[in-house]
Write a protein that holds these residues in place. Sequence first.
Motif, PDB file in Angstrom:
ATOM      1  N   LEU A  26       0.837  -1.196   0.000  1.00  0.00           N
ATOM      2  CA  LEU A  26       0.000   0.000   0.000  1.00  0.00           C
ATOM      3  C   LEU A  26       0.878   1.254   0.000  1.00  0.00           C
ATOM      4  CD1 LEU A  26      -2.928   0.999   0.125  1.00  0.00           C
ATOM      5  CD2 LEU A  26      -2.721   1.052   2.603  1.00  0.00           C
ATOM      6  N   LYS A  65      -6.423   1.274  13.069  1.00  0.00           N
ATOM      7  CA  LYS A  65      -6.653   2.306  12.046  1.00  0.00           C
ATOM      8  C   LYS A  65      -5.667   3.451  12.239  1.00  0.00           C
ATOM      9  CE  LYS A  65     -11.543   1.337  12.390  1.00  0.00           C
ATOM     10  NZ  LYS A  65     -12.817   1.794  12.955  1.00  0.00           N
ATOM     11  N   GLN A  66      -5.425   3.785  13.509  1.00  0.00           N
ATOM     12  CA  GLN A  66      -4.513   4.893  13.791  1.00  0.00           C
ATOM     13  C   GLN A  66      -3.111   4.579  13.294  1.00  0.00           C
ATOM     14  OE1 GLN A  66      -6.667   3.649  15.962  1.00  0.00           O
ATOM     15  NE2 GLN A  66      -8.023   5.421  16.268  1.00  0.00           N
ATOM     16  N   VAL A  68      -2.208   2.534  10.690  1.00  0.00           N
ATOM     17  CA  VAL A  68      -2.099   2.599   9.231  1.00  0.00           C
ATOM     18  C   VAL A  68      -2.180   4.057   8.770  1.00  0.00           C
ATOM     19  CG1 VAL A  68      -4.567   2.186   8.761  1.00  0.00           C
ATOM     20  CG2 VAL A  68      -2.884   1.612   7.057  1.00  0.00           C
ATOM     21  N   ALA A  69      -2.997   4.859   9.475  1.00  0.00           N
ATOM     22  CA  ALA A  69      -3.076   6.288   9.120  1.00  0.00           C
ATOM     23  C   ALA A  69      -1.739   6.967   9.384  1.00  0.00           C
ATOM     24  CB  ALA A  69      -4.186   6.963   9.922  1.00  0.00           C
ATOM     25  N   VAL A 117     -15.581  15.918   7.845  1.00  0.00           N
ATOM     26  CA  VAL A 117     -14.293  16.077   8.535  1.00  0.00           C
ATOM     27  C   VAL A 117     -13.148  15.788   7.568  1.00  0.00           C
ATOM     28  CG1 VAL A 117     -12.771  14.976  10.217  1.00  0.00           C
ATOM     29  CG2 VAL A 117     -15.044  15.661  10.902  1.00  0.00           C
ATOM     30  N   PHE A 132      -0.956  19.119  11.445  1.00  0.00           N
ATOM     31  CA  PHE A 132      -2.213  19.176  12.201  1.00  0.00           C
ATOM     32  C   PHE A 132      -2.569  17.786  12.742  1.00  0.00           C
ATOM     33  CE2 PHE A 132      -6.212  21.155  13.274  1.00  0.00           C
ATOM     34  CZ  PHE A 132      -7.159  20.161  13.166  1.00  0.00           C
ATOM     35  N   ILE A 133      -2.472  16.784  11.893  1.00  0.00           N
ATOM     36  CA  ILE A 133      -2.840  15.420  12.308  1.00  0.00           C
ATOM     37  C   ILE A 133      -1.836  14.862  13.315  1.00  0.00           C
ATOM     38  CG2 ILE A 133      -3.051  13.027  11.504  1.00  0.00           C
ATOM     39  CD1 ILE A 133      -5.450  14.814  10.878  1.00  0.00           C
ATOM     40  N   TYR A 136      -2.568  16.803  16.666  1.00  0.00           N
ATOM     41  CA  TYR A 136      -3.839  16.654  17.368  1.00  0.00           C
ATOM     42  C   TYR A 136      -4.374  15.228  17.413  1.00  0.00           C
ATOM     43  CZ  TYR A 136      -3.995  21.684  17.727  1.00  0.00           C
ATOM     44  OH  TYR A 136      -3.702  22.974  18.046  1.00  0.00           O
ATOM     45  N   ALA A 137      -4.002  14.386  16.470  1.00  0.00           N
ATOM     46  CA  ALA A 137      -4.460  12.993  16.530  1.00  0.00           C
ATOM     47  C   ALA A 137      -3.489  12.111  17.303  1.00  0.00           C
ATOM     48  CB  ALA A 137      -4.664  12.439  15.120  1.00  0.00           C
TER      49      ALA A 137
ATOM     50  N   ALA B  14      -9.257  15.963  14.278  1.00  0.00           N
ATOM     51  CA  ALA B  14      -8.111  15.138  13.870  1.00  0.00           C
ATOM     52  C   ALA B  14      -8.354  13.665  14.190  1.00  0.00           C
ATOM     53  CB  ALA B  14      -6.840  15.628  14.564  1.00  0.00           C
ATOM     54  N   GLY B  15      -8.948  13.405  15.342  1.00  0.00           N
ATOM     55  CA  GLY B  15      -9.228  12.025  15.731  1.00  0.00           C
ATOM     56  C   GLY B  15     -10.224  11.366  14.789  1.00  0.00           C
ATOM     57  N   GLN B  16     -11.285  12.114  14.431  1.00  0.00           N
ATOM     58  CA  GLN B  16     -12.294  11.577  13.500  1.00  0.00           C
ATOM     59  C   GLN B  16     -11.683  11.321  12.132  1.00  0.00           C
ATOM     60  OE1 GLN B  16     -15.664  14.575  14.479  1.00  0.00           O
ATOM     61  NE2 GLN B  16     -16.685  12.877  13.489  1.00  0.00           N
ATOM     62  N   TYR B  17     -10.843  12.259  11.703  1.00  0.00           N
ATOM     63  CA  TYR B  17     -10.205  12.108  10.391  1.00  0.00           C
ATOM     64  C   TYR B  17      -9.328  10.861  10.360  1.00  0.00           C
ATOM     65  CZ  TYR B  17      -6.948  12.973   6.551  1.00  0.00           C
ATOM     66  OH  TYR B  17      -6.173  12.840   5.424  1.00  0.00           O
ATOM     67  N   THR B  18      -8.538  10.684  11.402  1.00  0.00           N
ATOM     68  CA  THR B  18      -7.613   9.550  11.454  1.00  0.00           C
ATOM     69  C   THR B  18      -8.382   8.232  11.464  1.00  0.00           C
ATOM     70  OG1 THR B  18      -6.137  10.942  12.740  1.00  0.00           O
ATOM     71  CG2 THR B  18      -5.642   8.611  12.709  1.00  0.00           C
ATOM     72  N   GLU B  19      -9.473   8.222  12.195  1.00  0.00           N
ATOM     73  CA  GLU B  19     -10.325   7.028  12.276  1.00  0.00           C
ATOM     74  C   GLU B  19     -10.849   6.668  10.879  1.00  0.00           C
ATOM     75  OE1 GLU B  19     -10.962   5.565  15.247  1.00  0.00           O
ATOM     76  OE2 GLU B  19     -12.546   4.172  14.654  1.00  0.00           O
ATOM     77  N   LYS B  20     -11.390   7.652  10.200  1.00  0.00           N
ATOM     78  CA  LYS B  20     -11.985   7.447   8.872  1.00  0.00           C
ATOM     79  C   LYS B  20     -10.905   7.104   7.848  1.00  0.00           C
ATOM     80  CE  LYS B  20     -15.390   7.795   5.844  1.00  0.00           C
ATOM     81  NZ  LYS B  20     -16.464   6.808   5.837  1.00  0.00           N
ATOM     82  N   PHE B  21      -9.818   7.845   7.909  1.00  0.00           N
ATOM     83  CA  PHE B  21      -8.692   7.645   6.994  1.00  0.00           C
ATOM     84  C   PHE B  21      -8.114   6.252   7.169  1.00  0.00           C
ATOM     85  CE2 PHE B  21      -5.496   8.559   4.142  1.00  0.00           C
ATOM     86  CZ  PHE B  21      -4.221   8.756   4.673  1.00  0.00           C
ATOM     87  N   GLY B  22      -7.907   5.865   8.436  1.00  0.00           N
ATOM     88  CA  GLY B  22      -7.360   4.550   8.742  1.00  0.00           C
ATOM     89  C   GLY B  22      -8.266   3.426   8.276  1.00  0.00           C
ATOM     90  N   GLU B  23      -9.573   3.625   8.457  1.00  0.00           N
ATOM     91  CA  GLU B  23     -10.560   2.616   8.043  1.00  0.00           C
ATOM     92  C   GLU B  23     -10.504   2.409   6.532  1.00  0.00           C
ATOM     93  OE1 GLU B  23     -14.327   3.145  10.260  1.00  0.00           O
ATOM     94  OE2 GLU B  23     -15.219   2.879   8.257  1.00  0.00           O
ATOM     95  N   LEU B  25      -8.028   3.093   4.568  1.00  0.00           N
ATOM     96  CA  LEU B  25      -6.725   2.525   4.184  1.00  0.00           C
ATOM     97  C   LEU B  25      -6.690   1.024   4.429  1.00  0.00           C
ATOM     98  CD1 LEU B  25      -4.288   5.243   5.561  1.00  0.00           C
ATOM     99  CD2 LEU B  25      -4.594   4.627   3.165  1.00  0.00           C
ATOM    100  N   LEU B  26      -7.260   0.582   5.543  1.00  0.00           N
ATOM    101  CA  LEU B  26      -7.271  -0.858   5.832  1.00  0.00           C
ATOM    102  C   LEU B  26      -8.067  -1.613   4.775  1.00  0.00           C
ATOM    103  CD1 LEU B  26      -7.677  -0.937   9.728  1.00  0.00           C
ATOM    104  CD2 LEU B  26      -5.694  -1.659   8.407  1.00  0.00           C
TER     105      LEU B  26
END
Lengths: 181, 233
Positions: A26, A65-66, A68-69, A117, A132-133, A136-137, B14-23, B25-26
Amino acid sequence: MILILTFSSQSEKDKFEQIYNKYKRLMLYKAYGILKDSMLAEDAVSEAFIRIYKNLEKIEDTEAKQTVAFVMTIVRNTAINLLNKQKKNVMLDFDAQQEDSFDLEQHVLGKITAEQVTILVERLGDEMRDVFILKYAYDLPHKEIAGLLSITENHVTVRLHRARKRMAKLLVEGGYIDERE
Amino acid sequence: MKENRNDDIFRQIAGQYTEKFGEALLEENEQLTRVCADAEMAGEDAAAEEMIRNLDHKVYSGVTKRRRGMVQMIVAAAACLVFVMVIPFAGRFIQKDFYDTGNHMEESTAKSEELPDAMGDAAEALPPAAMPIAFQLPENLTVKQVKEDNGMTIYQLSDCYQDDVVLQMEEDRGELPDQSLTAIELDGSIVYGTSQDRYQKICFSSSGVTYTLTCRYDINTLTSLCKNILNGL
């Protein structure tokens, strides 16, 4: 160039191998999508794995998920950095918009969908989005963000400041902010 | 208090974005793995497999079980050994090098007064009709490219903080500044500028030359250069 990576424990090595085997395709796919060159894509992914190796302790669950992100944020950044190095000319963006300062303190975030979002964050642009990510993430300090993105701490501070201002503006423009009662 | 409250909203986003982005990507990763496995079985997509092999060779072949601590000990021991062997001979060369360096510095200083250091290789490539830079560039800026265009000299300046600058120089024709620009006082002089999203600009005239400076992110990138120009540094 071959990377020589050593690990202080078997579990650390196993973690790295899991990440490598699970996401290498990927990562190559994403890097190639940006660079359109297989050799550069390989270089970008190699560089990304160096940065992942240096920050392995931040990764707990290799399948989360975190995680892979996080991995894709890094490889996207290394690929874009390589792409920028290939470009010879300075491109100035003359998209001039007046920026208003906005205080979010008096407002609350209304209902906002996951898709909305995603659009908001992507509209920050590559450079601001990544800091930003990571801030904050993943709650990373500026020094570590600087190391991950291969920029100075000062740069991180500047980009984060811009990202906050831009995000506040996007929230207002999109009508996502509700007035407090 | 204000900053904390803003940060809470940003963390939420940022947390919501990472969750969605990660999902996403998986899911993509699973699809890609299936597609590649099918292609591999069918003997297709040799280029992709070659990339994987190259990457394995670069990254994976270097992965070892050795402890970092042991490697560091070996390297430290080797460094100590070299240090002990070299030090008795090093002193003889240090004094000679010091005097050589001093002479070299005098020559370099004399040469550097002829042209600003930041011109570098671009000085040799200066077009005939182009105006030279007769002021000191801030240490974060270096000349990347220079060209001459119909009486205007355009310098592209590379910034180590990645906020590159375009500097235009032309003969002062006494034209009034653009009405959309704001007058700014800078070290006792008036310049005209604007600071907008991804666009910063300052222009002014000094000693018969009109200067226009633009960059993308930070107006301060331009003000330090302006001061050097205005103060004749």
